[in-house]
Design a protein around this motif. Structure first.
Motif, mmCIF file in Angstrom:
data_model
loop_
_atom_site.group_PDB
_atom_site.id
_atom_site.type_symbol
_atom_site.label_atom_id
_atom_site.label_comp_id
_atom_site.label_asym_id
_atom_site.label_seq_id
_atom_site.Cartn_x
_atom_site.Cartn_y
_atom_site.Cartn_z
ATOM 1 N N ARG A 49 0.836 -1.207 0.000
ATOM 2 C CA ARG A 49 0.000 0.000 0.000
ATOM 3 C C ARG A 49 0.868 1.252 0.000
ATOM 4 N NH1 ARG A 49 -2.835 0.410 5.044
ATOM 5 N NH2 ARG A 49 -3.944 -1.450 4.413
ATOM 6 N N LYS A 50 1.916 1.260 0.829
ATOM 7 C CA LYS A 50 2.819 2.408 0.892
ATOM 8 C C LYS A 50 3.477 2.633 -0.469
ATOM 9 C CE LYS A 50 6.855 4.153 3.327
ATOM 10 N NZ LYS A 50 7.863 3.879 4.357
ATOM 11 N N GLU A 53 0.892 4.128 -2.846
ATOM 12 C CA GLU A 53 0.620 5.528 -2.533
ATOM 13 C C GLU A 53 1.761 6.419 -3.007
ATOM 14 O OE1 GLU A 53 -0.059 5.487 1.659
ATOM 15 O OE2 GLU A 53 -2.114 4.725 1.449
ATOM 16 N N GLN A 54 2.994 5.980 -2.814
ATOM 17 C CA GLN A 54 4.144 6.763 -3.266
ATOM 18 C C GLN A 54 4.180 6.860 -4.787
ATOM 19 O OE1 GLN A 54 7.391 4.755 -1.347
ATOM 20 N NE2 GLN A 54 7.248 6.009 0.495
ATOM 21 N N THR A 57 1.492 9.335 -5.878
ATOM 22 C CA THR A 57 1.917 10.705 -5.584
ATOM 23 C C THR A 57 2.943 11.170 -6.623
ATOM 24 O OG1 THR A 57 1.541 10.386 -3.238
ATOM 25 C CG2 THR A 57 2.959 12.216 -3.865
#
Length: 61
Positions: A49-50, A53-54, A57
């Motif tokens: 997930r991280k 998300e990165q 972004t």
């Protein structure tokens, strides 16, 4: 703790549509107090997930 190699392998396995539990069984923690053990499926989910998300972004920037 996770590293880039573990993340790379997790991403490859996810692309093969493996379940989180199966991905976690294939990964091995390489550093820290849990060295040599498998991460939990929840840890794998947070790691992926991280990363997602990165990536989102960076793509929107």
């Amino acid at each position: 703790m996770t590293d880039e190699d573990m993340l790379s392998l997790a991403l490859d396995l996810r692309d093969q549509e493996m379940r989180l539990r199966d991905i976690a069984k294939r990964l091995v923690i390489t550093t820290g107090t849990k060295k040599g053990r498998h991460p939990s499926p929840a840890t794998v989910m947070r790691m992926l997930r991280k990363h997602d998300e990165q990536a989102a972004t960076a793509a929107s920037a």
